[in-house]
Structure formats: structure tokens, C-alpha cells
Design a protein around this motif. Structure first.
Motif, short mmCIF file in Angstrom:
data_model
loop_
_atom_site.label_atom_id
_atom_site.label_comp_id
_atom_site.label_asym_id
_atom_site.label_seq_id
_atom_site.Cartn_x
_atom_site.Cartn_y
_atom_site.Cartn_z
N VAL A 86 0.71 -1.19 -0.14
CA VAL A 86 0.17 -0.16 -0.04
C VAL A 86 0.99 1.20 0.07
O VAL A 86 0.70 2.18 -0.71
N ASP A 87 2.10 1.28 0.84
CA ASP A 87 2.87 2.39 0.88
C ASP A 87 3.45 2.67 -0.49
O ASP A 87 3.48 3.78 -0.84
N ALA A 88 3.97 1.45 -1.12
CA ALA A 88 4.55 1.66 -2.39
C ALA A 88 3.93 2.18 -3.07
O ALA A 88 4.09 2.72 -4.28
N MET A 89 2.58 1.65 -3.28
CA MET A 89 1.43 2.04 -4.17
C MET A 89 1.16 3.56 -4.17
O MET A 89 1.19 4.25 -5.22
N MET A 90 1.36 3.99 -2.92
CA MET A 90 0.99 5.40 -2.75
C MET A 90 2.26 6.30 -3.37
O MET A 90 2.24 7.38 -4.21
N THR A 91 3.56 5.85 -3.04
CA THR A 91 4.83 6.40 -3.58
C THR A 91 4.95 6.38 -4.97
O THR A 91 5.26 7.45 -5.58
N LEU A 92 4.61 5.23 -5.77
CA LEU A 92 4.49 5.20 -7.15
C LEU A 92 3.62 6.05 -7.76
O LEU A 92 3.87 6.60 -8.81
N LEU A 93 2.39 5.87 -7.26
CA LEU A 93 1.35 6.78 -7.93
C LEU A 93 1.55 8.16 -7.75
O LEU A 93 1.39 9.04 -8.77
N SER A 94 2.27 8.69 -6.66
CA SER A 94 2.57 9.91 -6.52
C SER A 94 3.71 10.49 -7.34
O SER A 94 3.76 11.51 -8.01
N GLU A 95 4.76 9.71 -7.36
CA GLU A 95 5.96 9.87 -8.18
C GLU A 95 5.40 10.05 -9.72
O GLU A 95 5.90 11.03 -10.42
N ARG A 96 4.63 9.29 -10.02
CA ARG A 96 4.02 9.30 -11.57
C ARG A 96 2.61 10.48 -11.79
O ARG A 96 2.32 10.20 -12.83
N GLY A 97 2.49 11.04 -10.54
CA GLY A 97 1.50 12.14 -10.92
C GLY A 97 0.07 11.73 -11.03
O GLY A 97 -0.73 12.34 -11.32
N HIS A 98 -0.30 10.69 -10.64
CA HIS A 98 -1.58 10.09 -10.44
C HIS A 98 -2.37 10.51 -9.27
O HIS A 98 -3.62 10.52 -9.19
N LEU A 99 -1.74 10.78 -8.15
CA LEU A 99 -2.25 10.71 -6.75
C LEU A 99 -1.41 11.67 -6.03
O LEU A 99 -0.24 11.53 -5.94
N LYS A 100 -2.00 12.83 -5.28
CA LYS A 100 -1.20 13.64 -4.50
C LYS A 100 -1.32 13.20 -3.11
O LYS A 100 -2.37 12.75 -2.77
N VAL A 101 -0.33 13.42 -2.09
CA VAL A 101 -0.35 13.25 -0.74
C VAL A 101 -1.78 13.76 -0.40
O VAL A 101 -2.49 13.38 0.66
#
Lengths: 103, 217
Positions: free
Chosen positions: A33-48
């Protein structure tokens, strides 16, 4: 002494018992889950900030009941659905598939 | 002799001392996570290899990074000044990456004890301390440390002297705090490595203080 809480996440000054010092190992699915957040945010799909909005609008009952990474999972799913990155139908089908795969 | 346990078998097989993480079976949320994860991978948003690397990077982060910064600040007053002026830049100076959020370092003195919290969620300087402990994310710490920090610190075994001021720093989404603990007496002449070894995660959260007696040096 303080203003009304702005939501169930606004815990500063709330009533609570002793600090539970027991340390929990982070389970692999939680790291995913943590990695999903990191990867989605790095790729601009989801912000913190979007993750937080999703968590802060879970409602009091869910906020209290869910574990930390369960809240993340719930919030991220909501935002991904809003953005159309995943669809409800695809999730339902995939969940069924995963459960069927269980021994 | 009385070597038998109550279950009375010999020990030809090892006893598991901790069940596997995922041994509790598949919960609804675990199934949801597995489903979304597979959909994202199938959709080409990221690969399983990307995930593996992200978890590897996460696991590699630990309080050793923060402890290195603290030890350097203790032996080098100029570095201490730079650390307090701009935590992120001072971390990078030691080759420690801190991500996009601003790192603010707050310094303990003989008169002031600093403690960090995130009352609204769980903002934590994970780049320099690794993943937060469970209690940092849980209700009791977040609710109480801002109103009764002395009582909360006492639960960690940290008793503060009567006259010491306590400053509790509540994180926001855009910045992270880390505590620079006071260098304890009895560490005069120690090298950076020995100093770093007594700087624990909890010291940099602010709920504990470095103890020279904990050192193997």
C-alpha cells in the motif's frame, strides 16, 4: 480550551488512554500500500493531499475502525475511482478472482 | 529432568516465534489492495519490479540516517548551525535524501525539550528515521502529547526535570520535524560513530533522551 475538531482525524486534545508501546511489524501488504502511494504520487496520479482528503472524509466510524493502512487503501481506492484510473466493475471482478485463488 | 514443555514433545522441529505477517488470512482490505494493485500493474501504471524497488528503498531507510546527522552536529558546531537553519540541505550534505518536504530540526537544550507529533495524520520524517512506529500513528499519542506531554513522555520512561520547558511540534503536510537531542554528559571525546550509536529513533522523535550507558563503546 480548543476549537471543535474539524473531523475524526483531528485528534489533538481528544480523550485517549495510555500510549500502546507495542511495536507492530509492517506486513507485506501494508508495504505494498505504501509503495502504491509512492509510485502513484511519483507518476503524478495521486497527491498526498488527495490521500489525506480521502482519509479525512472516511467518516468517524470508519476512521476509528480501520487500521492505518486500511484507511490508506480505502482512500486511494476512492480517489482512483474518482479519476477513472480503476472502475468499480474491474475491482469487483478482480476481488472475486483473488478470493477464488485462495487455497 | 524437567525439560518437557506442557505439550510434551521433543524439539526435533523449531518453534516459530513469530507468525508470518500474512498468516491471519485474507481480509477484505487485503483483497481490495491486491485487486487494485493488480489492476494498476495490468494497466501499466507501474510494474511489479517498480513496487519491489520502492519497498526495498523503504526498508533501507532507518534512524541511522538521522543519528548520523545528530552526531555530526554534536562534533561540528558549523554543521549544527546549518542543520538548524535548513535541515533538508544539511541532510543532503551527508548524502541523505529527504524528499520534497521541508525538514525542520529543533534543538534540545538544558532548558528545553522538543517533541514531534502529527495530530491530524502521521506526518513523520521517514527519509531520516524510516517508517514510523505504530504508536506514533495511533490515537493516544496524537491526542495526548499536545496537552500532557510530560505524562506521555513518562509512559516512555522519560522523566523531565521540573523546570524544563516542553515544546511540542505538530507537523503539517509540507514539512517534517526532527529533534536534535542534547549531547549527554559523559560523551566527551567520543567519535561520531560512537555518538550516533546512542541516538535512537525515539530520541529524534523526542520521547527519549540519549543515554551514554547504552553504548558498547
Amino acid at each position: 480550551m480548543s476549537a471543535e475538531p474539524i473531523g475524526p482525524h483531528d485528534l489533538g486534545g481528544a480523550q485517549a488512554g495510555p500510549v500502546e508501546l507495542h511495536e507492530h511489524a509492517v506486513a507485506h501488504w501494508e508495504k505494498q500500500v505504501d509503495a502504491m502511494m509512492t509510485l502513484l504520487s511519483e507518476r503524478g496520479h495521486l497527491k498526498v493531499d488527495e490521500l489525506r482528503r480521502g482519509i479525512e472524509t472516511l467518516g468517524e466510524d470508519a476512521y476509528e475502525r480501520l487500521s492505518y493502512y486500511e484507511r490508506w487503501a480505502q482512500s486511494m481506492t476512492t480517489i482512483l475511482l474518482e479519476k477513472g484510473i480503476v472502475t468499480p466493475g474491474a475491482i469487483t471482478a478482480k476481488v472475486a478472482e483473488i478470493k477464488a485463488r485462495q487455497p | 529432568m524437567s525439560g518437557d514443555h506442557e505439550h510434551g514433545h521433543d524439539h526435533a522441529h523449531p518453534h516459530p516465534f513469530q507468525p508470518d505477517d500474512d498468516a491471519g488470512g485474507l481480509t477484505e482490505h487485503m483483497a481490495l489492495v491486491a485487486a487494485v494493485r493488480e489492476l494498476l500493474i495490468e494497466g501499466g501504471i507501474y510494474t511489479a519490479e517498480d513496487e519491489r524497488r520502492a519497498i526495498e528503498r523503504m526498508d533501507a531507510r532507518s534512524p541511522a540516517a538521522g543519528a548520523r546527522m545528530v552526531a555530526r552536529a554534536w562534533v561540528d558546531p558549523a554543521y549544527r548551525d546549518r542543520l538548524l537553519a535548513d535541515g533538508s540541505a544539511a541532510a543532503r550534505e551527508l548524502g541523505i535524501e529527504v524528499g520534497p518536504t521541508r525538514l525542520i530540526v529543533v534543538e534540545d537544550t538544558a532548558e528545553v525539550k522538543n517533541v514531534i507529533v502529527c495530530t491530524l495524520c502521521s506526518c513523520y520524517p521517514r527519509w531520516v528515521l524510516g517508517l514510523p512506529p505504530a504508536w506514533y500513528k495511533a490515537r493516544a499519542y496524537r491526542a495526548r502529547v499536545v496537552v500532557e506531554p510530560r505524562a506521555v513522555l513518562a509512559e516512555f520512561g522519560t522523566e523531565l526535570p521540573e523546570g524544563m520547558a516542553v515544546r511540542v511540534h505538530d507537523s503539517t503536510a509540507d514539512m517534517r520535524y526532527m529533534v536534535l537531542p542534547a549531547r549527554p554528559e559523559g560523551t566527551e571525546g567520543w567519535g561520531e560513530e560512537a555518538l550516533a550509536a546512542i541516538v535512537s529513533r525515539d530520541c529524534m522523535i523526542g520521547v527519549a533522551m540519549p543515554d551514554p550507558a547504552q553504548s558498547a563503546a
